[in-house]
Design a protein around this motif. Structure first.
Motif, PDB file in Angstrom:
ATOM      1  N   ILE A  32      49.489  41.310  34.403  1.00 32.34           N
ATOM      2  CA  ILE A  32      49.813  40.394  35.449  1.00 32.34           C
ATOM      3  C   ILE A  32      49.371  38.766  34.946  1.00 32.34           C
ATOM      4  O   ILE A  32      49.245  38.004  35.618  1.00 32.34           O
ATOM      5  CB  ILE A  32      48.735  40.573  36.459  1.00 32.34           C
ATOM      6  CG1 ILE A  32      47.228  40.420  35.955  1.00 32.34           C
ATOM      7  CG2 ILE A  32      48.868  41.815  37.193  1.00 32.34           C
ATOM      8  CD1 ILE A  32      46.088  40.639  37.006  1.00 32.34           C
ATOM      9  N   ASP A  33      49.531  38.671  33.513  1.00 30.88           N
ATOM     10  CA  ASP A  33      49.403  37.514  32.757  1.00 30.88           C
ATOM     11  C   ASP A  33      47.991  36.748  33.269  1.00 30.88           C
ATOM     12  O   ASP A  33      48.190  35.492  33.635  1.00 30.88           O
ATOM     13  CB  ASP A  33      50.660  36.674  33.070  1.00 30.88           C
ATOM     14  CG  ASP A  33      50.715  35.929  31.973  1.00 30.88           C
ATOM     15  OD1 ASP A  33      50.246  35.749  31.118  1.00 30.88           O
ATOM     16  OD2 ASP A  33      51.742  34.747  32.271  1.00 30.88           O
ATOM     17  N   ARG A  34      46.763  37.492  33.032  1.00 27.65           N
ATOM     18  CA  ARG A  34      45.547  36.782  33.167  1.00 27.65           C
ATOM     19  C   ARG A  34      44.554  37.358  32.088  1.00 27.65           C
ATOM     20  O   ARG A  34      44.827  38.268  31.685  1.00 27.65           O
ATOM     21  CB  ARG A  34      45.078  37.281  34.814  1.00 27.65           C
ATOM     22  CG  ARG A  34      45.865  37.263  35.866  1.00 27.65           C
ATOM     23  CD  ARG A  34      46.030  35.582  36.293  1.00 27.65           C
ATOM     24  NE  ARG A  34      46.246  35.245  37.531  1.00 27.65           N
ATOM     25  CZ  ARG A  34      47.837  35.309  37.953  1.00 27.65           C
ATOM     26  NH1 ARG A  34      48.723  35.900  37.101  1.00 27.65           N
ATOM     27  NH2 ARG A  34      48.048  35.122  39.128  1.00 27.65           N
ATOM     28  N   PRO A  35      43.679  36.565  31.828  1.00 29.85           N
ATOM     29  CA  PRO A  35      42.647  36.925  30.946  1.00 29.85           C
ATOM     30  C   PRO A  35      41.689  38.122  31.497  1.00 29.85           C
ATOM     31  O   PRO A  35      41.406  38.060  32.668  1.00 29.85           O
ATOM     32  CB  PRO A  35      41.723  35.779  30.313  1.00 29.85           C
ATOM     33  CG  PRO A  35      42.046  34.804  31.516  1.00 29.85           C
ATOM     34  CD  PRO A  35      43.498  35.085  32.134  1.00 29.85           C
ATOM     35  N   VAL A  36      41.100  39.022  30.673  1.00 29.38           N
ATOM     36  CA  VAL A  36      40.247  39.824  31.239  1.00 29.38           C
ATOM     37  C   VAL A  36      38.956  39.276  31.941  1.00 29.38           C
ATOM     38  O   VAL A  36      38.406  39.785  33.053  1.00 29.38           O
ATOM     39  CB  VAL A  36      39.864  40.998  29.768  1.00 29.38           C
ATOM     40  CG1 VAL A  36      38.466  41.765  30.433  1.00 29.38           C
ATOM     41  CG2 VAL A  36      40.925  41.633  29.339  1.00 29.38           C
ATOM     42  N   GLU A  37      38.475  38.006  31.245  1.00 24.65           N
ATOM     43  CA  GLU A  37      37.254  37.292  31.602  1.00 24.65           C
ATOM     44  C   GLU A  37      37.853  36.965  33.245  1.00 24.65           C
ATOM     45  O   GLU A  37      36.887  36.839  34.088  1.00 24.65           O
ATOM     46  CB  GLU A  37      36.940  36.278  30.741  1.00 24.65           C
ATOM     47  CG  GLU A  37      36.280  36.732  29.468  1.00 24.65           C
ATOM     48  CD  GLU A  37      37.627  37.097  28.383  1.00 24.65           C
ATOM     49  OE1 GLU A  37      38.712  36.901  28.793  1.00 24.65           O
ATOM     50  OE2 GLU A  37      37.500  37.595  27.435  1.00 24.65           O
ATOM     51  N   ALA A  38      38.928  36.501  33.444  1.00 28.60           N
ATOM     52  CA  ALA A  38      38.882  36.191  34.765  1.00 28.60           C
ATOM     53  C   ALA A  38      39.186  37.026  36.049  1.00 28.60           C
ATOM     54  O   ALA A  38      39.135  36.733  37.074  1.00 28.60           O
ATOM     55  CB  ALA A  38      40.356  35.228  34.694  1.00 28.60           C
ATOM     56  N   LEU A  39      39.118  38.456  35.499  1.00 28.02           N
ATOM     57  CA  LEU A  39      39.548  39.537  36.409  1.00 28.02           C
ATOM     58  C   LEU A  39      38.062  40.313  36.598  1.00 28.02           C
ATOM     59  O   LEU A  39      37.663  40.723  37.718  1.00 28.02           O
ATOM     60  CB  LEU A  39      40.360  40.544  35.820  1.00 28.02           C
ATOM     61  CG  LEU A  39      41.768  40.057  35.682  1.00 28.02           C
ATOM     62  CD1 LEU A  39      42.570  41.021  34.861  1.00 28.02           C
ATOM     63  CD2 LEU A  39      42.358  39.675  37.113  1.00 28.02           C
ATOM     64  N   GLN A  40      37.337  40.516  35.665  1.00 24.28           N
ATOM     65  CA  GLN A  40      36.279  41.279  35.541  1.00 24.28           C
ATOM     66  C   GLN A  40      35.086  40.648  36.492  1.00 24.28           C
ATOM     67  O   GLN A  40      34.628  39.199  36.804  1.00 24.28           O
ATOM     68  CB  GLN A  40      35.538  41.000  34.125  1.00 24.28           C
ATOM     69  CG  GLN A  40      34.031  41.965  34.015  1.00 24.28           C
ATOM     70  CD  GLN A  40      34.596  43.523  33.906  1.00 24.28           C
ATOM     71  OE1 GLN A  40      35.786  43.781  33.129  1.00 24.28           O
ATOM     72  NE2 GLN A  40      34.174  44.634  34.716  1.00 24.28           N
ATOM     73  N   GLY A  41      34.549  41.679  37.652  1.00 23.42           N
ATOM     74  CA  GLY A  41      33.467  41.391  38.692  1.00 23.42           C
ATOM     75  C   GLY A  41      34.421  40.590  39.803  1.00 23.42           C
ATOM     76  O   GLY A  41      33.557  40.309  40.584  1.00 23.42           O
ATOM     77  N   GLN A  42      35.620  40.359  39.659  1.00 19.53           N
ATOM     78  CA  GLN A  42      36.411  39.525  40.721  1.00 19.53           C
ATOM     79  C   GLN A  42      37.020  40.479  41.819  1.00 19.53           C
ATOM     80  O   GLN A  42      37.475  41.527  41.590  1.00 19.53           O
ATOM     81  CB  GLN A  42      37.221  38.508  40.191  1.00 19.53           C
ATOM     82  CG  GLN A  42      36.716  37.554  39.227  1.00 19.53           C
ATOM     83  CD  GLN A  42      35.563  36.738  39.772  1.00 19.53           C
ATOM     84  OE1 GLN A  42      35.858  36.220  40.939  1.00 19.53           O
ATOM     85  NE2 GLN A  42      34.697  36.654  39.292  1.00 19.53           N
TER      86      GLN A  42
END
Length: 813
Positions: free
Chosen positions: A191-201
């Motif tokens: 989805i063209d996103r960094p892992v950090e931007a996804l984790q916990g969101q």
């Protein structure tokens, strides 16, 4: 353990006999032994060991049990004394308990030192004075639970590692808000996103455009606990600068905790965008390919797989198969099942599929019914193996071009050329062609041999082989034929001299000029015939004609003389026939008249003077019998003579009626003998009814006459049609036809020896005495003559005492 404790010799220990123990020790030991919880006790300065039944299993087999009972602690637990020694000392000195949970404490058991986990407490054991005299241990082994926790931890670590390293996109969403608990780099890239931007969101806060339809699916999986599988699912998300879209294979798996509760959903995403696009491209390509085949102007068919299933065939090919569209999706072996040609076609397809070698052939014949018209059709055939991406043959493409008209025309042309060549060869013709522009002449082998020159020369060289006196006018003939106002045809005769042997031959040459569109001569095609022998024969014939003329005049003179002799012979023959007719008349009247007088006077003498003659009466009787036999003989001779000289065999005669008449004439004799007759249906033939009547009357009367004394006659007349080839070799009918009527007259009479088979048909031949069986010996001779007059032949077969069979062959016309 209570029993072991009571029986143990405590007197040898520092504690002394059991009855000397202080009450505090006795009470503590009694409580320990009756406890259902694992416990042991160290007591006294030497820390003597006690333990109960509940603790006993923790010691395993082939370990410390039962030897540790009554032993000092340090002697029993040397392997862990460094750990437990300070703890015991601490409890003994401080009177404070200690507690450990899931503590690893190795123990020697089951024949080896094992790493064992315990949850335990060390408590001070007091005497009756309140002093600490020992340590009471309460414990239970937690090794299985600790192992399980370790396995879970390892599994979790492994799962996390697998998720992180997996090439497939994985995300774990928990709670109603679908919060990202676990996510790997593959999903982030998807989805063209960094892992950090996804984790916990919350996932749909990041990609709200994907909320439909995925939120509904996630909710369903959490509620039902049933996984959901989606294939080739389209998706899209916003990315910097635009929109990213593609296709995914998705697995929605409920995320279950250890207690079985579902707290979330694990989603596995496989990016299949390229595969879907490739498949669509393949489908489009196959559609274009199918369209190409179906619209191809020539018959085309695709056989797929090892079973050669007819997957695609255009209308032209379906028409050739002649079975309609039912052939589609059928193995070729279920379609071609009738002829040897079908078997050969299947074998050819198998070979192309197996060897991957293409097959091309022209003018292949096939027996088909096309548009209701059966016949032999011809095709230019191509079988091409098709390979998949792996280089393996997966199909065979067949194209068949109907070249029936061309092939028929080609074969007709070839046959025409063959006939022409045969005619040329039979006529001993040669051929040649002159190229007008190059003045080169190409000769057939026959012409080259006649000239003694190579097949290809210039015109001048060939012209030099012609007799010198004829060259000029032959050149003029060629030049005249090449003029535009000429029809281009010429015919000449000339003499050539063989270039090597010097032999001269007389040749006749025909030629025809071929023109181009501008009426310019291009070439000359012609034939050459060696007429040397004809000319020599013509001279010989002229000589022979004169010779034959002279011989004819001499033959004419001899013919005139021969004609005179022939006329004289005809007159002699006429006189002979007249004499024969006169003989028949004399035999009928003049010879019979004296016999009748002898018979009449004999009867008169016998009537009037029979009683006076004495022995003379017997002589008179013999005389009358002789006269009667003479009369019968003359009558039979007359009949035989008439058959030989008079016959009318041009009318249809029913043999059935002829036999019926003969039977009626013999009715009295049949009745007297008690005979039975069995007669088949008989044919109608061209013949003389009178003669045929004599034939069957003689055969039937013989069958009745030559009967056995103790048996009634039984006569059979049978008929069948037989081919000429079935006749015995020795029998030669007087008229040859492809088939004959075979009529058999069989009886159960006395029969005869077969060595007399030819003799019985001769005149006056008898096999029996005249006193035993009456007759003149002419009857069968008459039968043979009648059959011969009707173009047939008669034969007999018999054995003594077993009857006789007469076989008559009449032409079947």
């Amino acid at each position: 353990m209570g029993e072991l404790t009571r029986q143990y010799n405590w007197a040898h220990t520092s504690l002394g006999p059991m009855d000397e123990w202080p009450a505090s020790l006795q009470i503590t030991v009694r409580n320990l032994l009756h406890s259902a919880f694992p416990m042991f006790l160290w007591w006294g300065p030497q820390l003597i060991c006690f333990y109960n039944d509940a603790y006993r299993p923790s010691l395993g087999n082939n370990g410390k049990h039962p030897h540790m009972l009554g032993k000092p602690a340090k002697a029993v637990w040397p392997e862990i004394w460094d750990f437990i020694g300070p703890l015991i000392e601490q409890v003994m000195t401080t009177a404070q308990s200690v507690w450990y949970e899931n503590q690893v404490v190795p123990i020697y058991r089951n024949g080896r030192l094992e790493e064992v986990y315990w949850t335990f407490s060390y408590s001070p054991a007091f005497d009756q004075t309140g002093q600490v005299q020992g340590v009471l241990v309460t414990c239970f082994e937690t090794t299985p639970q600790v192992d399980l926790v370790h396995q879970l931890q390892w599994s979790e670590q492994r799962f996390q590692t697998l998720v992180r390293q997996a090439s497939i996109a994985i995300i774990v969403l928990t709670g109603e808000e679908m919060r990202v608990t676990i996510v790997n780099q593959a999903y982030a890239r998807l989805i063209d996103r960094p892992v950090e931007a996804l984790q916990g969101q919350c996932l749909f806060d990041i990609i709200p455009e994907a909320e439909e339809p995925f939120r509904t699916i996630l909710k369903e999986v959490r509620q039902t606990g049933e996984p959901v599988f989606l294939y080739d699912q389209p998706y899209w998300v916003h990315v910097d600068g635009g929109k990213k879209e593609g296709f995914l294979n998705l697995v929605y798996q409920p995320f279950t905790e250890l207690d079985g509760s579902i707290t979330g959903v694990m989603v596995l995403c496989q990016d299949v965008t390229q595969q879907v696009l490739n498949r669509r491209a393949v489908v489009e390509s196959e559609l274009r390919f199918r369209t190409l085949i179906e619209q191809a102007p020539v018959a085309t068919c695709l056989f797929v797989g090892r079973n050669l299933v007819i997957e695609i065939a255009n209308e032209a090919m379906i028409t050739f198969f002649g079975q309609g569209r039912s052939i589609l999706n059928q193995p070729i072996r279920d379609v071609l099942i009738n002829t040897d040609a079908d078997v050969a076609a299947i074998s050819l397809l198998d070979r192309v599929f197996a060897t991957a070698e293409a097959y091309v052939a022209t003018g292949v014949p096939a027996s088909l019914t096309i548009n209701g018209t059966p016949g032999t059709y011809y095709f230019d055939l191509s079988l091409k193996p098709l390979r998949n991406a792996a280089g393996e043959v997966y199909a065979v493409l067949e194209t068949a071009v109907d070249v029936t008209q061309q092939e028929v025309a080609r074969r007709a042309l070839k046959e025409s050329e063959s006939r022409l060549q045969s005619i040329i060869d039979l006529a001993e013709l040669g051929s040649y062609r002159i190229d007008v522009a190059t003045q080169r002449i190409t000769k057939s082998p026959r012409v080259a041999e006649l000239y003694g020159l190579p097949e290809l020369t210039d015109v001048a060289t060939s012209m030099n082989a012609i007799q010198e006196s004829e060259r000029k006018w032959i050149s003029q003939v060629l030049n005249d034929a090449l003029k535009p106002d000429s029809n281009g045809f010429y015919q000449v005769e000339y003499t050539v001299t063989h270039a090597t042997t010097g032999r001269q031959r007389i040749l006749r040459t025909n030629g025809q000029v071929k023109w181009d569109a501008f009426k310019q001569p291009v070439r000359i095609d012609g034939t050459v015939l060696d007429i040397t022998a004809q000319r020599e024969l013509q001279q010989e014939l002229e000589r022979q004609v004169q010779q034959r003329t002279d011989e004819l005049w001499a033959s004419q003179q001899a013919t005139e003389r021969a004609n005179q002799g022939l006329a004289e012979a005809n007159r002699d023959l006429t006189r002979s026939n007249e004499n024969l007719q006169q003989f028949a008349f004399i035999a009928s009247h003049d010879l019979q008249e004296p016999l009748r007088k002898i018979q009449q006077f004999g009867d008169l003498l016998s009537t009037q003077y029979g009683g006076q003659l004495g022995e003379g009466a017997d002589h008179l009787h013999r005389m009358q019998l002789a006269a009667s036999r003479m009369s019968i003989l003359i009558r039979d001779l007359l009949a035989y003579s008439r058959i030989s000289t008079q016959q009318d065999t041009t009318l249809p005669v029913s043999l059935t009626r002829v036999v019926q008449t003969a039977v009626a004439d013999l009715d009295l004799l049949i009745e007297e003998t008690g005979a039975t007759l069995q007669i088949d249906a008989l044919p109608t033939i061209i013949g003389d009814a009178s003669q045929l009547g004599q034939l069957f009357q003689n055969l039937l009367s013989n069958a009745l006459k030559f009967r056995q004394a103790n048996r009634a006659p039984h006569v059979q007349i049978r008929c069948q049609v037989v081919p000429a080839s079935s006749l015995p070799t020795l029998l030669q009918p007087t008229r040859q036809t492809p088939a004959y009527y075979l009529i058999e007259v069989a009886d159960n009479g006395i029969g005869f020896d077969e060595k007399y088979t030819q003799r019985i048909f001769q005149v006056f031949q008898r096999l029996h005495g005249k006193h035993k069986f009456a007759g003149t010996g002419i009857g069968l001779a008459i039968c043979e003559k009648v059959v011969a007059n009707h173009g047939g032949v008669i034969w007999a077969q018999s054995q003594l005492g077993q009857g006789a069979t007469f076989r008559i062959y009449f032409p079947n016309q």
